[in-house]
Design an enzyme around this catalytic site. Structure first.
Site, short mmCIF file in Angstrom:
data_model
loop_
_atom_site.label_atom_id
_atom_site.label_comp_id
_atom_site.label_asym_id
_atom_site.label_seq_id
_atom_site.Cartn_x
_atom_site.Cartn_y
_atom_site.Cartn_z
N TYR A 161 0.82 9.38 14.29
CA TYR A 161 1.84 8.35 14.42
C TYR A 161 3.22 8.88 14.80
O TYR A 161 4.16 8.11 14.90
CB TYR A 161 2.03 7.60 13.08
CG TYR A 161 0.82 6.95 12.48
CD1 TYR A 161 -0.08 6.23 13.26
CD2 TYR A 161 0.59 7.04 11.12
CE1 TYR A 161 -1.18 5.62 12.68
CE2 TYR A 161 -0.51 6.42 10.53
CZ TYR A 161 -1.39 5.72 11.32
OH TYR A 161 -2.47 5.11 10.74
N GLY A 214 0.84 -1.19 0.00
CA GLY A 214 0.00 0.00 0.00
C GLY A 214 0.88 1.23 0.00
O GLY A 214 1.16 1.83 -1.04
N ARG A 215 1.36 1.60 1.20
CA ARG A 215 2.21 2.78 1.33
C ARG A 215 3.43 2.71 0.42
O ARG A 215 3.84 3.72 -0.15
CB ARG A 215 2.64 2.93 2.79
CG ARG A 215 3.58 4.10 3.07
CD ARG A 215 3.78 4.30 4.57
NE ARG A 215 4.76 5.32 4.85
CZ ARG A 215 6.04 5.10 5.14
NH1 ARG A 215 6.49 3.84 5.20
NH2 ARG A 215 6.87 6.09 5.37
N CYS A 243 -6.52 25.04 15.74
CA CYS A 243 -6.34 25.44 17.14
C CYS A 243 -6.05 24.20 17.99
O CYS A 243 -6.84 23.82 18.88
CB CYS A 243 -7.58 26.17 17.65
SG CYS A 243 -7.83 27.76 16.85
#
Length: 379
Positions: A284, A244-245, A309
């Site tokens: 992460y 995937g990544r 914020c």
């Protein structure tokens, strides 16, 4: 990424910022690296990394299948023409709708728990996901093969689940293992494959070993592939993988403009992108390379701070930059995975546009949301 700096400036001017841009050449190169390392293994793209339809069409056109974990992802796979052997349905808590959609498209289901055998549609094709109970070299939130994670059946349960699938009239193809994402130490894969090999006497030969993905961007793919093929050989199985990544991270860059700077104990470079566009640093502790797209000789360390914020709305810390001036561009690299895919409408912010560079020109592959798009489903 091989996109020229001038082209990045052009994209920012044409489509605005924050903006995700993708390099088609790097996407193709990443897939070529996987195929060179894993040879005839069947490749399934883990769609959760980036589900943009233009990227899916490109991958599908190159013969890649898809691993899906939701009804929406299954619908995307169908929209680009992926059915039958090209489609895996995964996830620890599948819904009735996901079982029905998978069955309609003749997908292969990845069984994640013992009880799921009785939930599968009749005569399903299935793999059994095994949790090897390993401590792996990644963030705790990304460690899916750890003993305390919610994924998979135990090593002790796996042979019985395979038998239960057969008794229920399903086709038990084999075993599946995925130990996490962004794994830094290739030995983690060796350990996981070794634990699966220990099941051979109890399972007998199998048709498929799905070795998952999760390889770090600088991983030794050839070494991992050798171990995966050796384990597949123990079972007499063909090999499937699910990057995937690895396929999309380096292809993607987040472009963001400087809106100002502040010196308040630390140096803050204030930009128009933040946690709503790129959640990984906050979620992460992920580290992304940052490149200033302006010139300057003297450099200082700056924290890249977004507009939310939230004290945690920082894209990076201690980045050496020339003095930031309003309107200048920053490129946040390795953002093609879990960047746009995890972007949100928190603060009623519009999710960014996305554009694809083919080496010569830009194509808009997702338009920027308007505020009206954000609240369109509200009644």
């Amino acid at each position: 990424m091989t996109i020229p700096t001038a082209a990045l400036h052009t994209a920012a001017e044409r489509f605005g910022t924050p903006l995700y841009v993708y390099d088609a050449a790097e996407l193709d190169a990443a897939l070529a690296r996987v195929r060179a390392a894993f040879g005839p293994a069947r490749v399934y793209y883990a769609m959760k990394a980036n589900p943009n339809l233009s990227l899916l069409r490109r991958l599908h056109g190159a013969g890649v299948g898809f691993e899906c974990v939701s009804s929406g992802e299954i619908a995307r796979a169908e929209a680009v023409g992926a059915i039958g052997p090209q489609l895996l349905v995964n996830g620890p808590a599948k819904s009735d709708a996901e079982y029905a959609a998978g069955a309609r498209l003749s997908a292969t289901f990845i069984v994640d728990r013992v009880e799921e055998v009785n939930l599968l549609p009749p005569q399903s094709r299935a793999l059994v996901r095994v949790n090897p109970a390993l401590a792996v070299s990644t963030h705790d939130h990304l460690a899916t093969g750890a003993a305390g994670s919610k994924f998979g059946v135990t090593l002790q349960q796996a042979p019985n689940v395979l038998d239960a699938l057969r008794v229920a009239g399903h086709t038990a193809l084999g075993l599946h293992v995925h130990i996490g994402s962004a794994i830094r130490d290739a030995h983690d894969f060796t350990a996981a494959f070794g634990r699966l090999s220990e099941l051979r006497q109890q399972t007998g030969p199998l048709a498929v070993l799905d070795a998952g993905g999760g390889w770090g961007l600088d991983a030794d793919l050839y070494g991992i592939a050798r171990e995966a093929w050796a384990t597949a050989g123990v079972f007499g199985a063909e090999l499937w993988v699910e990057p995937g990544r690895y396929l999309v991270a380096r292809a993607g860059t987040l472009l963001t403009r400087v809106v100002g700077s502040k010196r308040a104990g630390r140096n803050f470079c204030l930009v128009d992108a933040g946690m709503t566009e790129l959640m990984r640093p906050m979620l992460y502790g992920a580290v992304h390379p940052v490149q200033a797209l302006w010139d300057g000789q003297e450099r200082e360390n700056w924290d890249i701070a977004g507009p939310a914020c939230e004290s945690g709305d920082l894209l990076a810390r201690d980045i050496p930059l020339p003095h930031p001036k309003r309107g200048e561009l920053l490129a946040i690299g390795e953002a093609g995975a879990y960047g746009a895919a995890m972007s949100s409408n928190y603060l009623t912010r519009s999710r960014p546009a996305e554009a694809l560079w083919n080496g010569e020109k830009w194509s808009l592959i997702r338009r920027r949301e308007t505020p009206q798009d954000v609240w369109a489903a509200e009644v």
